[in-house]
Motif scaffolding. Structure first.
Motif, PDB file in Angstrom:
ATOM      1  N   SER A   2       0.846  -1.198   0.000  1.00  0.00           N
ATOM      2  CA  SER A   2       0.000   0.000   0.000  1.00  0.00           C
ATOM      3  C   SER A   2       0.884   1.251   0.000  1.00  0.00           C
ATOM      4  O   SER A   2       2.025   1.214   0.487  1.00  0.00           O
ATOM      5  N   GLY A   3       0.335   2.362  -0.541  1.00  0.00           N
ATOM      6  CA  GLY A   3       1.117   3.603  -0.603  1.00  0.00           C
ATOM      7  C   GLY A   3       1.566   4.061   0.782  1.00  0.00           C
ATOM      8  O   GLY A   3       2.758   4.180   1.065  1.00  0.00           O
ATOM      9  N   TYR A   4       0.585   4.318   1.652  1.00  0.00           N
ATOM     10  CA  TYR A   4       0.874   4.707   3.042  1.00  0.00           C
ATOM     11  C   TYR A   4       0.122   3.768   3.962  1.00  0.00           C
ATOM     12  O   TYR A   4      -1.046   3.481   3.735  1.00  0.00           O
ATOM     13  N   ILE A   5       0.796   3.318   4.997  1.00  0.00           N
ATOM     14  CA  ILE A   5       0.128   2.446   5.965  1.00  0.00           C
ATOM     15  C   ILE A   5       0.046   3.192   7.298  1.00  0.00           C
ATOM     16  O   ILE A   5       1.063   3.693   7.801  1.00  0.00           O
ATOM     17  N   VAL A   6      -1.183   3.280   7.816  1.00  0.00           N
ATOM     18  CA  VAL A   6      -1.395   3.926   9.113  1.00  0.00           C
ATOM     19  C   VAL A   6      -1.864   2.830  10.077  1.00  0.00           C
ATOM     20  O   VAL A   6      -2.857   2.159   9.800  1.00  0.00           O
ATOM     21  N   ALA A   7      -1.118   2.620  11.152  1.00  0.00           N
ATOM     22  CA  ALA A   7      -1.494   1.564  12.107  1.00  0.00           C
ATOM     23  C   ALA A   7      -1.968   2.189  13.410  1.00  0.00           C
ATOM     24  O   ALA A   7      -1.346   3.127  13.925  1.00  0.00           O
ATOM     25  N   ILE A   8      -3.094   1.665  13.902  1.00  0.00           N
ATOM     26  CA  ILE A   8      -3.588   2.089  15.217  1.00  0.00           C
ATOM     27  C   ILE A   8      -3.645   0.826  16.080  1.00  0.00           C
ATOM     28  O   ILE A   8      -4.387  -0.113  15.760  1.00  0.00           O
TER      29      ILE A   8
END
Ligand code: FAD
Ligand code: SF4
Ligand code: SF4
Length: 393
Positions: A355-361
């Motif tokens: 994926s282009g940007y991965i944001v993890a919470i």
């Protein structure tokens, strides 16, 4: 290679039966019989005192003259007259392979009045398009598609045929491979050309994704692979590009087509198009229950994205499998991927790490998902997502 008992020579001594490491031989009416467990290891050939077991070489089994086969073909899958993304991705990959072999990239298209797709295929890099245009080919139909493509393979002899690992590709690919008497490597994630002998090296995950297996098809043609959507790069479209058109003229007799498509009803789950989504917000076991997907959907809706999930959430029955991202779900490549309450197991990463940007919470700062994340938020998703929604307004 495979092995065969010569019945006239077999004396029923059972020596091969005792020596076979795979318990593949049984005695029937005092003759040895080789069963489906046989791995063609060849041990029995050497142990038979009466030379009653022989090796059958590939030539004897009908291996083909591989030098007669040329060009890379991509099955141009269309639905409702629209080219599937995976076919475009395969044209990009096929161009690379054709360049390494030094041959042409061709597309094979089946449809009913889908002429405008021919131009699109040239624009995505096809040097040549084989086009079967007939009412029977409007919608995918196993027999109708298999017949026309198989006949084209017999006549034009491609050395490689690539299909998307969609429901259609997974049905069509094996039918064609059986008709052609060749192999098929399903669900490939990597394709290369051996620089020495120009054979196709087909790589796919094996043993639950714990190792990658590279598979060759040395003696039969075409070399056939299905490739998962979202794995290969799409080529840049070149408006105005031209190529050669070869029209196929399928003729169907009574009984050739055994299936009839009465109606196409789109299931609710089909409307989740993870493969095409630019933004995906995924939830995992960290949601704690099915209601957790409400907050995931709120964020997805706010961002104009779609809802994804980990397998743990699917296995728990919180969401349908069509939302699952990963090795046994869908491979995705959105611009932004949100992983909320997902630990980052290797099988999940296999489906989203490009994926282009991965944001993890995630509330565990040591969760493996943070190793692939571009932005990591350590915290309770039930506090972080509402806060994000508030900022987004
Ligand atoms: P967990 O691993 O249980 O992680 C939950 C995470 O949520 C934890 O990191 C925890 O810290 C965090 N968390 C808990 N509460 C909160 C909170 N309130 N706020 C924020 N964070 C919180 N998995 C897939 O996803 N896709 C596949 O396609 C897939 N295929 C598989 C194929 C095979 C052959 C096998 C063996 C496994 C496969 N798996 C797949 C399963 C995979 O190994 C993992 O079990 C799965 O991905 C775990 O899902 P999860 O991250 O949601 O759950
Ligand atoms: Fe027949 Fe040879 Fe097997 Fe003996 S070892 S049972 S002769 S095939
Ligand atoms: Fe058994 Fe190997 Fe002979 Fe097959 S070739 S029957 S596996 S010994």
């Amino acid at each position: 290679m495979s092995v065969k008992i010569i019945n006239d020579k077999c004396k029923g001594c059972t020596k091969c039966l005792q020596e076979c490491p795979f318990d593949a031989i049984t005695m029937q009416e005092k003759l040895a019989v080789i069963g489906p467990k046989c791995t063609s290891c060849g041990k029995c050939v050497d142990v038979c005192p009466f030379k009653a077991i022989e090796n059958i070489t590939e030539e004897k089994k009908g291996a083909v003259d591989v030098t007669l086969y040329h060009d890379v073909w991509v099955f141009a899958e269309q639905r409702d007259g629209k080219l599937m993304n995976v076919s475009v991705e395969l044209l990009g990959e096929g161009k690379k392979l054709a360049g390494e072999i030094g041959c042409k990239l061709c597309a094979i298209l089946c449809g009913d009045n889908t002429n405008e797709l021919v131009t699109e295929l040239y624009e995505y890099g096809a040097d040549k398009v084989y086009y079967a245009n007939a009412p029977e080919l409007k919608n995918y139909n196993t027999d109708a598609y298999t017949k026309v493509i198989y006949e084209a393979i017999l006549k034009y002899k491609p050395e490689i045929v690539l299909l998307g690992a969609t429901h259609i590709g997974r049905d069509l690919g094996p039918c064609l491979a059986v008709q052609c008497g060749t192999g098929l490597t399903a669900d490939c994630t990597k394709l290369d050309i051996d620089p020495e002998d120009k054979k196709l090296m087909q790589t796919r995950p094996a043993f639950g994704g714990n190792l990658m297996a590279t598979i060759l098809c040395p003696a039969h043609r075409p070399q056939m692979s299905t490739v998962r959507p979202g794995v290969m790069e799409k080529p840049v479209k070149k408006p105005g590009a031209k190529g050669e058109l070869i029209e196929l003229k399928p003729v169907y007799k009574d009984g050739d087509i055994r299936q009839k498509v009465l109606e196409i009803v789109k299931g609710l789950t089909e409307q989740v198009s993870l493969t095409d989504a630019k933004i995906i917000v995924s939830g995992g076991a960290g949601l704690g229950g099915p209601d957790g997907f409400k907050v995931i959907k709120q964020l997805a809706d706010r961002l104009g994205g779609v809802v994804g999930s980990s397998r743990a959430a699917v296995d728990a029955g919180w969401i349908d499998h069509s939302h699952q991202v990963g090795q046994t779900g869908t491979t995705v490549k959105p611009t932004v991927y949100f992983a909320c309450g997902i630990s980052g197991a290797i099988q999940h990463l296999a489906g989203m790490q490009n994926s282009g940007y991965i944001v993890a919470i995630n509330k565990n700062e040591n969760a493996p998902i943070f190793e692939v994340a571009d932005y990591g938020i350590v915290g309770d998703l039930y506090k972080v997502i509402p806060a994000l929604l508030e900022v987004l307004g």
